[in-house]
Design an enzyme around this catalytic site. Structure first.
Site, short mmCIF file in Angstrom:
data_model
loop_
_atom_site.label_atom_id
_atom_site.label_comp_id
_atom_site.label_asym_id
_atom_site.label_seq_id
_atom_site.Cartn_x
_atom_site.Cartn_y
_atom_site.Cartn_z
N ARG A 166 -24.20 -2.59 47.76
CA ARG A 166 -23.19 -1.73 48.41
C ARG A 166 -21.79 -2.28 48.33
NH1 ARG A 166 -27.40 -1.59 51.94
NH2 ARG A 166 -28.64 0.30 51.72
N LYS B 208 -9.83 3.46 41.02
CA LYS B 208 -10.78 4.44 40.47
C LYS B 208 -11.74 3.71 39.55
CE LYS B 208 -8.02 8.69 40.47
NZ LYS B 208 -7.46 9.75 39.60
N GLU C 1 1.19 6.15 28.26
CA GLU C 1 1.07 6.16 29.73
C GLU C 1 2.35 5.59 30.36
OE1 GLU C 1 -1.35 7.54 31.52
OE2 GLU C 1 -3.18 7.51 30.29
N LYS D 36 2.80 2.56 39.59
CA LYS D 36 1.42 2.90 39.94
C LYS D 36 1.08 2.35 41.33
CE LYS D 36 -3.02 4.12 38.95
NZ LYS D 36 -4.05 4.28 37.93
N GLU E 242 -5.57 10.44 46.14
CA GLU E 242 -5.05 11.54 45.35
C GLU E 242 -5.08 12.88 46.08
OE1 GLU E 242 -5.98 11.23 41.12
OE2 GLU E 242 -6.02 13.40 41.01
N ARG F 218 -0.20 11.06 44.48
CA ARG F 218 -0.88 10.47 43.32
C ARG F 218 -1.11 11.49 42.21
NH1 ARG F 218 -5.84 5.94 43.41
NH2 ARG F 218 -5.94 5.72 41.14
N ASN G 96 -1.08 12.61 37.11
CA ASN G 96 -1.85 13.46 36.20
C ASN G 96 -0.95 14.19 35.21
OD1 ASN G 96 -4.35 12.85 37.29
ND2 ASN G 96 -4.10 14.37 38.91
N HIS H 187 -2.09 15.08 31.76
CA HIS H 187 -3.54 14.87 31.72
C HIS H 187 -4.35 16.15 31.78
CE1 HIS H 187 -2.42 10.72 32.11
NE2 HIS H 187 -3.68 10.34 32.10
N HIS I 237 -6.78 15.95 28.93
CA HIS I 237 -8.24 15.86 29.08
C HIS I 237 -8.93 16.97 28.30
CE1 HIS I 237 -8.02 13.33 33.01
NE2 HIS I 237 -8.14 12.56 31.95
N HIS J 175 -7.29 8.16 24.42
CA HIS J 175 -6.89 8.87 25.63
C HIS J 175 -5.36 9.05 25.70
CE1 HIS J 175 -6.56 9.99 29.82
NE2 HIS J 175 -5.78 8.94 30.02
N1 NAD Z 1 -9.54 3.92 36.51
C1 NAD Z 1 -8.43 4.53 36.19
O1 NAD Z 1 -7.56 4.80 37.03
C2 NAD Z 1 -8.19 4.88 34.75
C3 NAD Z 1 -6.92 5.26 34.32
C4 NAD Z 1 -6.72 5.52 32.97
C5 NAD Z 1 -7.77 5.39 32.08
N2 NAD Z 1 -9.01 5.05 32.52
C6 NAD Z 1 -10.15 4.90 31.60
O2 NAD Z 1 -9.86 3.85 30.70
C7 NAD Z 1 -10.59 4.06 29.51
C8 NAD Z 1 -9.72 3.75 28.32
O3 NAD Z 1 -9.32 2.41 28.39
P1 NAD Z 1 -8.77 1.63 27.12
O4 NAD Z 1 -7.78 2.48 26.43
O5 NAD Z 1 -8.41 0.29 27.57
O6 NAD Z 1 -10.02 1.64 26.13
P2 NAD Z 1 -11.20 0.59 25.85
O7 NAD Z 1 -11.61 -0.12 27.06
O8 NAD Z 1 -12.22 1.36 25.10
O9 NAD Z 1 -10.49 -0.44 24.87
C9 NAD Z 1 -10.04 0.01 23.62
C10 NAD Z 1 -10.51 -0.92 22.50
O10 NAD Z 1 -9.74 -2.12 22.54
C11 NAD Z 1 -10.58 -3.25 22.45
N3 NAD Z 1 -9.88 -4.33 23.14
C12 NAD Z 1 -9.74 -4.53 24.45
N4 NAD Z 1 -8.91 -5.55 24.68
C13 NAD Z 1 -8.53 -6.04 23.48
C14 NAD Z 1 -7.66 -7.08 23.06
N5 NAD Z 1 -6.98 -7.83 23.94
N6 NAD Z 1 -7.52 -7.29 21.73
C15 NAD Z 1 -8.15 -6.51 20.83
N7 NAD Z 1 -8.98 -5.51 21.17
C16 NAD Z 1 -9.15 -5.27 22.49
C17 NAD Z 1 -11.86 -2.80 23.06
O11 NAD Z 1 -12.94 -3.57 22.60
C18 NAD Z 1 -11.95 -1.35 22.59
O12 NAD Z 1 -12.51 -1.29 21.31
C19 NAD Z 1 -11.08 5.50 29.54
O13 NAD Z 1 -12.47 5.51 29.76
C20 NAD Z 1 -10.35 6.10 30.73
O14 NAD Z 1 -11.10 7.09 31.39
C21 NAD Z 1 -9.23 4.78 33.84
ZN ZN Z 2 -4.35 8.43 31.55
#
Ligand code: NAD
Ligand code: ZN
Length: 370
Positions: A128, A150, A192, A234, A244, A248, A252, A255, A259, A272
């Site tokens: 939990r 999130k 972003e 942020k 949100e 917040r 979006n 987005h 999305h 993304h």
């Molecule tokens: N929680 C939130 O508020 C929030 C906000 C925005 C996005 N997201 C989520 O985040 C995700 C996207 O995240 P992302 O863009 O980081 O993608 P990701 O985590 O898939 O990373 C992208 C790629 O970069 C590689 N990588 C990571 N760090 C590296 C480094 N230092 N050097 C070389 N390669 C590296 C990873 O292995 C991967 O192949 C989505 O699932 C999205 O929904 C969440």
């Molecule tokens: Zn985003």
């Protein structure tokens, strides 16, 4: 609202996030991952520490953080978007159970947004909830996903449908890990940053335009202020509205269409951030058609996005499919789609009366297929 001013000439940069569920600090400093153990002790992170990372990130940077877990084995799981699902979270639970992780444990996420979201969800639900610390390694994760609580995974029928709000104990950002990030991933994170510029800070927007070359070269003097200001925005927004229900929602921006573009292309064609870039252009066209956004500001947004480099094509993506996908968006509340429109560089308005016709026209103007 006003945002904290950040002095980047005196590292480390520290930004406070204060939500009803937890207060914590985002610390930004070059090479800080090498001192992770001490940082965890400072924030009183419980003493049994587990790192969740991906094989690639661990191979590139694991050696530098291994001291934080006494050289014990990290929990490695795959990190592509298609692995962001419950089955991967179960692998994290399995590893925690096998290691007898108890309530005195801290789970450290070390990777991009996918690792942060998945492992964050594991931390939120295992026993939990155990302590969570994010150490984000992509630009997107550093400026966005690691802050705000999130966490979650995708369902086969939709993105991020399963999840929770679970604030970390700390966020530790080391900009030097971005040195290995492929240029396309880096650029995806910068969209972003532009989003924050449009919603909240003309200064940040101008900085990205002005320092583009140095930012892409990941020069600390150019990059750290951009990360810091983005995190500051942020943090301020999340502190004002953790769940949100109001402010917040401005984050979006870009987005809603973004999305939908990702969903229609099955999360394969665009990163993304790239889909969000198109989404911001669609929102700008909508606002401009309503007379709510000056041509000069619309042009500034188009120019900065075009100036960052090529985006994957959209000419074959159909407007009708995007409209359909938008109707399934989480931002539909009681049948109405909330839409963030830019009204200037640095300010937005939220509307819920965008018609299909307006949307079709905006999509066409951006270049989507009829
Ligand atoms: N929680 C939130 O508020 C929030 C906000 C925005 C996005 N997201 C989520 O985040 C995700 C996207 O995240 P992302 O863009 O980081 O993608 P990701 O985590 O898939 O990373 C992208 C790629 O970069 C590689 N990588 C990571 N760090 C590296 C480094 N230092 N050097 C070389 N390669 C590296 C990873 O292995 C991967 O192949 C989505 O699932 C999205 O929904 C969440
Ligand atoms: Zn985003």
């Amino acid at each position: 609202m006003s945002y904290p001013s950040i002095h980047t000439d005196m590292p480390p940069v520290r930004i406070d996030v204060t939500t009803p569920s937890r207060a914590y600090t985002v610390a930004i400093e070059n090479n800080s991952i090498e001192r992770l153990r001490g940082i965890l002790d400072e924030v009183h992170a419980p003493p049994r520490r587990f790192i969740v990372s991906s094989p690639l990130v661990w191979r590139l940077h694991g050696r530098r953080v291994a001291g934080a877990i006494d050289g014990s084995e990290p929990i490695l799981v795959p990190d592509g978007e298609r692995h962001k699902q419950l089955a991967t979270v179960v692998r994290i639970y399995d590893a925690l159970v096998r290691a007898n992780a108890d309530r005195a444990s801290t789970l450290i996420t070390f990777g991009g947004g996918v690792i942060g979201d998945m492992a964050g969800f594991a931390a939120a639900t295992y026993l939990r909830g155990i302590a969570l610390v994010h150490v984000p390694t992509t630009l997107l994760a550093q400026v966005d996903s690691a802050i705000g609580g999130k966490v979650g995974v995708n369902h086969p029928l939709g993105k991020n449908l399963i999840g929770s709000f679970y604030q970390p104990h700390a966020v530790v950002i080391d900009p030097t890990v971005l040195g290995t990030l492929p240029r396309r991933e880096f650029r995806a994170g910068l969209y972003e940053v532009i989003k924050y510029g449009v919603t909240s800070s003309a200064g940040l927007f101008d900085r990205v335009t002005r320092d583009k070359t140095a930012i892409f070269a990941r020069e600390p003097e150019a990059l750290t202020p951009v990360i810091a200001e983005s995190c500051g925005i942020k943090a301020a927004v999340v502190s004002a509205d953790e769940r949100e229900s109001g402010l917040r929602r401005i984050l979006n921006f870009g987005h809603t269409a973004g999305h939908a573009i990702e969903a229609v292309t099955k999360y394969r064609r665009y990163r993304h951030g790239e889909a969000v870039a198109y989404g911001m252009l669609v929102a700008a066209e909508l606002a401009s058609a309503r007379g709510a956004l000056a041509d000069r500001d619309k042009k500034a947004l188009f120019d900065v996005i075009a100036g960052l480099g090529p985006l994957p094509a959209i000419a074959d993506v159909s407007t009708a499919q995007i409209l359909d996908a938008m109707r399934h968006d989480k931002k539909v509340v009681s049948g109405r789609l909330h839409f963030v429109l830019p009204t200037a560089i640095g300010s937005t308005a939220i509307v819920d009366d965008v018609t299909d016709k307006e949307m079709r026209e905006a999509l066409k103007r951006v270049g989507f297929r009829k």
